[in-house]
Write an enzyme that holds these catalytic residues in place. Structure first.
Site, PDB file in Angstrom:
ATOM      1  N   CYS A  72       1.156  -1.327  -0.166  1.00 55.36           N
ATOM      2  CA  CYS A  72       0.031   0.005  -0.036  1.00 55.36           C
ATOM      3  C   CYS A  72       0.728   1.318   0.129  1.00 55.36           C
ATOM      4  O   CYS A  72       1.971   1.114   0.634  1.00 55.36           O
ATOM      5  CB  CYS A  72      -0.938   0.708   1.212  1.00 55.36           C
ATOM      6  SG  CYS A  72      -0.047   0.671   2.819  1.00 55.36           S
ATOM      7  N   CYS A  81      -0.736  -1.393  10.217  1.00 54.08           N
ATOM      8  CA  CYS A  81       0.369  -2.671   9.886  1.00 54.08           C
ATOM      9  C   CYS A  81       1.720  -1.862   9.699  1.00 54.08           C
ATOM     10  O   CYS A  81       2.137  -1.342   8.682  1.00 54.08           O
ATOM     11  CB  CYS A  81      -0.277  -3.308   9.299  1.00 54.08           C
ATOM     12  SG  CYS A  81      -0.141  -3.262   7.145  1.00 54.08           S
ATOM     13  N   CYS A 171      -5.572   0.637   1.550  1.00 55.50           N
ATOM     14  CA  CYS A 171      -5.360  -0.102   2.695  1.00 55.50           C
ATOM     15  C   CYS A 171      -5.189  -1.981   2.581  1.00 55.50           C
ATOM     16  O   CYS A 171      -7.115  -2.009   2.085  1.00 55.50           O
ATOM     17  CB  CYS A 171      -5.950   0.188   3.707  1.00 55.50           C
ATOM     18  SG  CYS A 171      -6.310  -0.751   5.664  1.00 55.50           S
ATOM     19  N   GLN A 297     -15.004 -11.261  16.414  1.00 62.54           N
ATOM     20  CA  GLN A 297     -13.337 -11.366  16.592  1.00 62.54           C
ATOM     21  C   GLN A 297     -13.603 -10.840  14.760  1.00 62.54           C
ATOM     22  O   GLN A 297     -13.934 -11.137  14.182  1.00 62.54           O
ATOM     23  CB  GLN A 297     -12.824 -13.139  15.698  1.00 62.54           C
ATOM     24  CG  GLN A 297     -12.935 -13.729  17.109  1.00 62.54           C
ATOM     25  CD  GLN A 297     -11.699 -13.454  18.272  1.00 62.54           C
ATOM     26  OE1 GLN A 297     -11.258 -12.502  18.146  1.00 62.54           O
ATOM     27  NE2 GLN A 297     -11.868 -14.029  19.853  1.00 62.54           N
ATOM     28  N   TYR A 326     -16.572 -13.368  29.673  1.00 63.04           N
ATOM     29  CA  TYR A 326     -15.536 -12.564  28.816  1.00 63.04           C
ATOM     30  C   TYR A 326     -16.534 -12.821  27.722  1.00 63.04           C
ATOM     31  O   TYR A 326     -15.444 -13.099  26.131  1.00 63.04           O
ATOM     32  CB  TYR A 326     -14.354 -12.321  28.516  1.00 63.04           C
ATOM     33  CG  TYR A 326     -13.347 -12.026  30.437  1.00 63.04           C
ATOM     34  CD1 TYR A 326     -14.341 -10.816  30.678  1.00 63.04           C
ATOM     35  CD2 TYR A 326     -13.237 -13.106  31.224  1.00 63.04           C
ATOM     36  CE1 TYR A 326     -13.147 -10.984  32.103  1.00 63.04           C
ATOM     37  CE2 TYR A 326     -13.176 -12.885  32.183  1.00 63.04           C
ATOM     38  CZ  TYR A 326     -12.802 -11.291  32.652  1.00 63.04           C
ATOM     39  OH  TYR A 326     -12.408 -11.807  34.158  1.00 63.04           O
ATOM     40  N   GLU A 347     -20.710 -11.474  29.879  1.00 67.28           N
ATOM     41  CA  GLU A 347     -20.005 -10.215  29.270  1.00 67.28           C
ATOM     42  C   GLU A 347     -20.548  -8.995  29.841  1.00 67.28           C
ATOM     43  O   GLU A 347     -21.863  -8.858  29.575  1.00 67.28           O
ATOM     44  CB  GLU A 347     -20.887 -10.420  27.700  1.00 67.28           C
ATOM     45  CG  GLU A 347     -19.814  -9.395  26.759  1.00 67.28           C
ATOM     46  CD  GLU A 347     -18.309  -9.709  26.971  1.00 67.28           C
ATOM     47  OE1 GLU A 347     -18.763  -8.356  27.409  1.00 67.28           O
ATOM     48  OE2 GLU A 347     -17.599  -9.880  27.054  1.00 67.28           O
ATOM     49  N   CYS A 419      -5.617 -12.014  23.581  1.00 67.96           N
ATOM     50  CA  CYS A 419      -5.214 -11.235  22.707  1.00 67.96           C
ATOM     51  C   CYS A 419      -4.250 -10.868  22.963  1.00 67.96           C
ATOM     52  O   CYS A 419      -3.355  -9.941  22.679  1.00 67.96           O
ATOM     53  CB  CYS A 419      -6.665 -10.580  21.835  1.00 67.96           C
ATOM     54  SG  CYS A 419      -7.088  -9.892  23.565  1.00 67.96           S
TER      55      CYS A 419
END
Length: 462
Positions: A72, A81, A171, A297, A326, A347, A419
């Site tokens: 990009c 990124c 992107c 996700q 969660y 949650e 994560c």
């Protein structure tokens, strides 16, 4: 070495998530947002207690790992990124090493070792994403300008900046539908001369563009986030968007009013300009209805890999009472429900809980129960006792006060989805002290080209 001094050096190693290290006069200096092997020019920002931290000013020489051209036009200025010039196999190799070393360090420190003093657990490597590019099903773009008093821009922030916003028209983390929508929205407001919201002065109209797109369905939600400081007729924009020749299909266009002082996407009021405020996505044969603020996700195809591993790590949940803490929109709970006696999901985000309930009904699952609330408080009120626990906490990990409550159930098996592996490593110490051992772990790369990756770990009580 003093604050403000400028040095040159080679980044010898990068630890999770983006902590690079350069040696200067036998002193290790931490620099973020670099790549192993890059020769950099950097300035010392902090120096205290034998620790030094620097900021990269310039990359003097590319890393030997940078074997391909950027895909990009915003690289390397964009902070979206970092690793796109590194072949994907090299990215996976680096991420796997980072996560494994984090876990091994804790195990060695806490004494879970073999006869040779090495960490004693089963490491099952890293699983790559089925798609390396165009994988994100959600993206938040910001309105701003690329430089002070420049023309309106819409895209992602420059690396290390909270103000400058790049026009990320190409992107490659998202489907082309999203960048086509972005370009359409920006050009419309640029032509109209509509101002963006200035965070310091708290004045202006345009704040964010939130896009969600089902990877398996192609259904698209568009959210224009503005303040209430001005009123504009958005019908012409709606017509322009619906006329775009997209691969997928727009199912909803929302105007979200947000007068919060904080720079986050939230709603004081939501107006539906077109269609509906939800879309569908499918995962492992289950159908999910996802609304504006529902957690899901961000890489649907890699999420299938992740949840397949979770299902394997759970092993046998037949007839069990399972707590899914969660739980988000209830994906894991619904994967386990067909064999479990009951799955209770907890949650804190009420909209996600409502979505989880709708999704369970959509998939014909009657033994899933979802509770809206903080895990820390909900566990005090639950009468049921779990036979197994699945944890999928936010990036900061499990609340320190919730951990003892979770461990007090003394279940035989706990599956932890993380994560942010540094949070997992921190929580792991408490697990080990409570009589659990890390049986096995792996990681799943859901965030190709970026510094992040998911980890999955199984703890068993000895």
């Amino acid at each position: 070495m003093k604050k403000g001094e400028i040095y040159e050096g080679i980044i010898e190693k990068v630890d999770f998530p983006n902590k690079g290290y350069v040696m200067v006069e036998d002193q290790k200096v931490l620099v973020k947002n670099g790549m192993p092997g890059q020769k950099i020019r950097f300035v010392i920002q902090k120096k205290r207690s034998g620790r030094a931290q620097g900021r990269i000013l310039e990359v003097l020489e590319k890393s030997p790992l940078e074997k391909r051209e950027p895909v990009c036009s915003s690289f390397p200025q964009c902070g979206g990124c970092m690793y796109q010039t590194m072949p994907y196999e090299e990215q996976l190799h680096m991420k796997e090493r980072q996560i494994r070393e984090l876990l091994e360090e804790v195990l060695v420190k806490e004494g879970q070792t073999d006869l040779n003093g090495k960490a004693d657990f089963v490491w099952e490597g890293i699983h790559g994403s089925p798609e390396e590019f165009c994988y994100r099903n959600k993206m938040e773009f910001s309105f701003g300008d690329e430089y002070k008093d420049g023309p309106l821009s819409l895209g992602l922030h420059k690396k290390g900046s909270t103000y400058d916003v790049l026009n990320t028209d190409d992107c490659k983390l998202v489907n082309k539908d999203m960048t086509d929508i972005l370009t359409c929205v920006r050009d419309y407001f640029l032509e109209k001369g509509v101002p963006y919201y200035k965070k310091m002065q708290h004045t202006g109209y345009l704040r964010h563009l939130l896009l969600r797109r089902g990877v398996t369905t192609g259904e698209i939600l568009i959210h224009l986030v503005t303040t209430s400081q001005e009123e504009h007729d958005l019908e012409p924009l709606k017509d322009l968007l619906l006329a775009l020749p997209l691969e997928g299909k727009i199912v909803g266009i929302m105007h979200i009013i947000n007068d919060s002082l904080s720079d986050v996407v939230k709603s004081d009021e939501t107006r539906i300009l077109y269609g509906q405020d939800w879309f569908y996505e499918t995962l492992l044969g289950l159908r999910f209805r996802i609304s504006t603020f529902s957690f899901f996700q961000p890489n649907s195809l890699a999420a299938e890999v992740l949840y397949s591993i979770v299902r394997t790590y759970v092993e046998d949940a037949r007839g069990m009472e399972v707590f899914d803490l969660y739980s988000g929109t209830g994906t894991i709970a619904q994967l386990l429900a067909p064999v479990a006696k009951e799955v209770i999901g907890v949650e804190i985000v009420e909209e996600a809980v409502e979505a989880a309930r709708q999704n369970a009904a959509l998939n014909g699952l009657s033994n899933c129960r979802f509770i809206a609330g903080d895990v820390l408080k909900v566990l005090d009120d639950l009468k049921e006792k779990p036979d197994m626990i699945v944890l999928d906490p936010p990036r900061e990990g499990i609340h320190p006060k919730a951990l003892p409550k979770i461990l007090s159930y003394r279940v035989k098996r706990i599956v932890y989805v993380s994560c942010k592996a540094t949070s997992l490593a921190r929580d792991m110490e408490t697990f080990l002290h409570a009589g659990y051992r890390l049986e096995k772990a792996c990681c799943v790369d859901q965030f190709c080209q970026t510094v992040w990756t998911e980890a999955v770990a199984v703890f068993v009580r000895e």
